[in-house]
Design an enzyme around this catalytic site. Structure first.
Site, PDB file in Angstrom:
ATOM      1  N   ASN A 104      27.453 -35.125 -12.531  1.00  0.00           N
ATOM      2  CA  ASN A 104      28.560 -34.175 -12.426  1.00  0.00           C
ATOM      3  C   ASN A 104      27.936 -32.798 -12.175  1.00  0.00           C
ATOM      4  O   ASN A 104      27.458 -32.151 -13.104  1.00  0.00           O
ATOM      5  CB  ASN A 104      29.388 -34.184 -13.717  1.00  0.00           C
ATOM      6  CG  ASN A 104      30.679 -33.404 -13.602  1.00  0.00           C
ATOM      7  OD1 ASN A 104      30.840 -32.568 -12.719  1.00  0.00           O
ATOM      8  ND2 ASN A 104      31.599 -33.667 -14.510  1.00  0.00           N
ATOM      9  N   GLY A 124      37.158 -29.318 -22.680  1.00  0.00           N
ATOM     10  CA  GLY A 124      36.623 -28.401 -23.692  1.00  0.00           C
ATOM     11  C   GLY A 124      37.660 -27.710 -24.541  1.00  0.00           C
ATOM     12  O   GLY A 124      37.600 -27.724 -25.768  1.00  0.00           O
ATOM     13  N   GLY A 168      41.091 -28.370 -24.487  1.00  0.00           N
ATOM     14  CA  GLY A 168      42.044 -29.358 -24.975  1.00  0.00           C
ATOM     15  C   GLY A 168      41.546 -30.128 -26.183  1.00  0.00           C
ATOM     16  O   GLY A 168      42.319 -30.441 -27.095  1.00  0.00           O
ATOM     17  N   ARG A 220      40.145 -18.417 -12.556  1.00  0.00           N
ATOM     18  CA  ARG A 220      41.008 -18.692 -11.408  1.00  0.00           C
ATOM     19  C   ARG A 220      42.446 -18.308 -11.719  1.00  0.00           C
ATOM     20  O   ARG A 220      42.920 -18.510 -12.829  1.00  0.00           O
ATOM     21  CB  ARG A 220      40.922 -20.176 -11.019  1.00  0.00           C
ATOM     22  CG  ARG A 220      39.667 -20.528 -10.249  1.00  0.00           C
ATOM     23  CD  ARG A 220      39.560 -22.012 -10.001  1.00  0.00           C
ATOM     24  NE  ARG A 220      38.673 -22.659 -10.943  1.00  0.00           N
ATOM     25  CZ  ARG A 220      38.465 -23.978 -10.997  1.00  0.00           C
ATOM     26  NH1 ARG A 220      39.110 -24.781 -10.184  1.00  0.00           N
ATOM     27  NH2 ARG A 220      37.628 -24.478 -11.881  1.00  0.00           N
ATOM     28  N   ASN A 250      37.379 -24.713 -18.497  1.00  0.00           N
ATOM     29  CA  ASN A 250      37.323 -23.478 -17.712  1.00  0.00           C
ATOM     30  C   ASN A 250      38.188 -23.615 -16.465  1.00  0.00           C
ATOM     31  O   ASN A 250      38.858 -22.693 -16.040  1.00  0.00           O
ATOM     32  CB  ASN A 250      35.885 -23.143 -17.333  1.00  0.00           C
ATOM     33  CG  ASN A 250      35.769 -21.749 -16.746  1.00  0.00           C
ATOM     34  OD1 ASN A 250      36.298 -20.783 -17.295  1.00  0.00           O
ATOM     35  ND2 ASN A 250      35.093 -21.634 -15.618  1.00  0.00           N
ATOM     36  N   ASP A 271      36.644 -17.105 -22.135  1.00  0.00           N
ATOM     37  CA  ASP A 271      36.457 -18.048 -23.233  1.00  0.00           C
ATOM     38  C   ASP A 271      37.590 -17.879 -24.252  1.00  0.00           C
ATOM     39  O   ASP A 271      37.794 -16.785 -24.792  1.00  0.00           O
ATOM     40  CB  ASP A 271      35.099 -17.816 -23.900  1.00  0.00           C
ATOM     41  CG  ASP A 271      34.708 -18.930 -24.858  1.00  0.00           C
ATOM     42  OD1 ASP A 271      35.508 -19.271 -25.740  1.00  0.00           O
ATOM     43  OD2 ASP A 271      33.582 -19.443 -24.734  1.00  0.00           O
ATOM     44  N   ARG A 305      30.266 -37.026  -8.813  1.00  0.00           N
ATOM     45  CA  ARG A 305      31.635 -36.508  -8.825  1.00  0.00           C
ATOM     46  C   ARG A 305      31.745 -35.464  -7.709  1.00  0.00           C
ATOM     47  O   ARG A 305      31.025 -34.464  -7.714  1.00  0.00           O
ATOM     48  CB  ARG A 305      31.958 -35.880 -10.173  1.00  0.00           C
ATOM     49  CG  ARG A 305      33.358 -35.273 -10.222  1.00  0.00           C
ATOM     50  CD  ARG A 305      33.586 -34.477 -11.476  1.00  0.00           C
ATOM     51  NE  ARG A 305      34.824 -33.689 -11.361  1.00  0.00           N
ATOM     52  CZ  ARG A 305      35.140 -32.676 -12.159  1.00  0.00           C
ATOM     53  NH1 ARG A 305      34.331 -32.306 -13.127  1.00  0.00           N
ATOM     54  NH2 ARG A 305      36.280 -32.029 -11.985  1.00  0.00           N
ATOM     55  N   HIS A 326      40.481 -33.224 -10.846  1.00  0.00           N
ATOM     56  CA  HIS A 326      40.085 -33.784 -12.151  1.00  0.00           C
ATOM     57  C   HIS A 326      40.450 -35.265 -12.257  1.00  0.00           C
ATOM     58  O   HIS A 326      40.737 -35.773 -13.337  1.00  0.00           O
ATOM     59  CB  HIS A 326      40.737 -33.004 -13.312  1.00  0.00           C
ATOM     60  CG  HIS A 326      40.266 -31.598 -13.441  1.00  0.00           C
ATOM     61  ND1 HIS A 326      41.136 -30.539 -13.568  1.00  0.00           N
ATOM     62  CD2 HIS A 326      39.026 -31.056 -13.447  1.00  0.00           C
ATOM     63  CE1 HIS A 326      40.458 -29.410 -13.659  1.00  0.00           C
ATOM     64  NE2 HIS A 326      39.162 -29.705 -13.587  1.00  0.00           N
ATOM     65  N   GLU A 386      34.330 -38.589 -17.925  1.00  0.00           N
ATOM     66  CA  GLU A 386      34.345 -38.744 -16.477  1.00  0.00           C
ATOM     67  C   GLU A 386      33.171 -39.589 -15.996  1.00  0.00           C
ATOM     68  O   GLU A 386      33.281 -40.318 -15.003  1.00  0.00           O
ATOM     69  CB  GLU A 386      34.301 -37.368 -15.817  1.00  0.00           C
ATOM     70  CG  GLU A 386      35.531 -36.523 -16.104  1.00  0.00           C
ATOM     71  CD  GLU A 386      35.334 -35.045 -15.851  1.00  0.00           C
ATOM     72  OE1 GLU A 386      36.122 -34.487 -15.069  1.00  0.00           O
ATOM     73  OE2 GLU A 386      34.406 -34.463 -16.422  1.00  0.00           O
TER      74      GLU A 386
END
Length: 395
Positions: A9, A329, A331, A239, A209, A281, A90, A179, A380
């Site tokens: 990844n 992260g 969640g 974003r 993120n 963060d 990925r 995702h 993943e």
């Protein structure tokens, strides 16, 4: 027969990996290299439960991958590079070309490169990872696993944009969703944990993120918040997520910015970072908000509100909701975000147990909640490894 498969990844300046024995799905090594290209690069990995950390400059992806392979050899996890028969990568954007994983050839690499304009933070480094592994593990089969593939079941009414139809027909401009390996894993794991009936109508919230929500009906994606590119959807770390499209030409004209500068701003200077002016963060924003920083609180409020909006919309797509799952992260680790998101979803029958939520328990709903609320760590890499094995069997 047991085979060793490497799942990769690649991020904009990071490399995560797991080496599996397949089909047993035994993890031999897991690790990550952060801050590639910087003097402060850090390599952390775990072998047989033992954690190690190495700090050394890694100038590029080839150096980072060489370090990984040398570590596997030095630790005798492998005795020869030839033991790794497959490497799964990925890949962020597969566009309209790929609805399933594929073995990498020159045409696949060309299309990943072509699609880099749609996923500028990810496709270029994904391709660098492929090329580096081709050079360092020439006998291994390289497999591309696309973020967009899981979402090929989204119906046209959900993926079409109301633009001239030729833009879709001739240029593939549509919602793709991202995702994919994470949402696919959550769909499968939730069904395994809670049963198919309880997960008939599932919303998967991948909050890191980068972040996206996916409406999943009987294991298949029927809508997802990211769009033509990974810039769309909810507010993310840096974003913007969804904005009025007229904002873009307005900014270009008002501030004399070209399209490249606007794209950089929307991808790198917006989101939680742009709103707060402090950090991307959640932990930093939580601390600042507690100290009275109003912009930090605003960023948190906007973030939670947008997630709530998508949950409401996707409950309509699913005609109800059985399970709401949080992963990635934020969640998996932010009780604050989960609490903020769920506190206005009582009309859907969602009610949290505060103690379970604070403990990041698997099931965090209250006893009288009509909807299951789950915290499921994503994986993943195992999805990638399974896809590699499936293709090797077909080859």
């Amino acid at each position: 027969m047991s085979e060793k498969i490497l799942a990769i990844n690649s991020g904009s300046s990071s490399l995560k990996f797991k080496l599996y024995i397949m089909p047993a799905e035994t993890v031999l090594v897991s690790g990550q290299i952060e801050r590639i290209g910087q003097p402060s690069s850090e390599f952390s990995y775990t072998i047989a439960g033992k954690k190690s950390k190495l700090a050394q400059p890694m100038k590029d992806y080839e150096t980072a991958i060489q370090t990984v392979i040398e570590t596997l050899l030095a630790s005798h996890v492998i005795e020869s590079k030839h033991e790794i028969i497959g490497v799964g990568h990925r890949i962020s954007h597969g566009g309209r070309y790929y609805t399933k994983p594929v073995i990498v050839d020159e045409d696949v690499k060309a299309k990943i490169d072509e699609l880099a304009v749609l996923s500028p933070l990810h496709n270029p480094v994904n391709l660098l990872g492929i090329k580096a592994f081709e050079k360092l593990l020439p006998d291994a089969t390289e497999v591309a696993v696309f973020d967009t593939s899981f979402h090929h079941t989204i119906p046209a009414k959900a993926y079409m944009y109301a633009l001239p139809y030729s833009y879709y027909k001739d240029h593939g401009i549509r919602r793709y969703g991202f995702h994919g390996p994470s949402h696919e894993y959550i769909a499968e794991k939730a069904a395994e944990l809670f049963g198919k009936q309880q997960t008939h109508r599932l919303i998967s919230c991948h909050l890191g993120n980068g972040g996206s929500l996916t409406a999943i009906l009987d294991g298949q994606s029927v809508n997802s918040s990211m769009g033509f590119t990974p810039l769309a959807g909810i507010v993310m770390g840096t974003r913007s997520g969804d904005i009025d499209p007229e904002i873009i030409p307005f900014i270009e004209e008002e501030f004399q910015m070209d399209s490249h500068a606007v794209r950089e701003m929307l991808n790198h200077d917006s989101g939680l970072q742009g709103l707060s002016g402090i950090s991307n963060d959640i932990r930093d924003l939580d601390e600042a908000a507690k100290q009275g920083n109003q912009r930090a609180q605003l960023a948190l409020d906007v973030y939670a509100h947008q997630i709530q909006q998508y949950i409401g919309a996707y409950t309509t797509d699913l005609e109800g909701l059985d399970t709401l799952a949080f992963t990635a992260g934020i969640g998996e680790h932010s009780a604050l975000v989960r609490q903020m998101v769920c506190e206005r979803l009582g009309y859907l029958g969602i009610k949290l147990d505060p103690e379970k939520n604070a403990a990041n328990a698997l099931s965090i709903e209250a006893a009288d909640s009509r909807v299951k609320v789950a915290v499921i760590p994503t994986d993943e890499e195992i999805v990638i490894a399974r896809d590699v094995m499936a293709l090797l069997k077909e080859a």
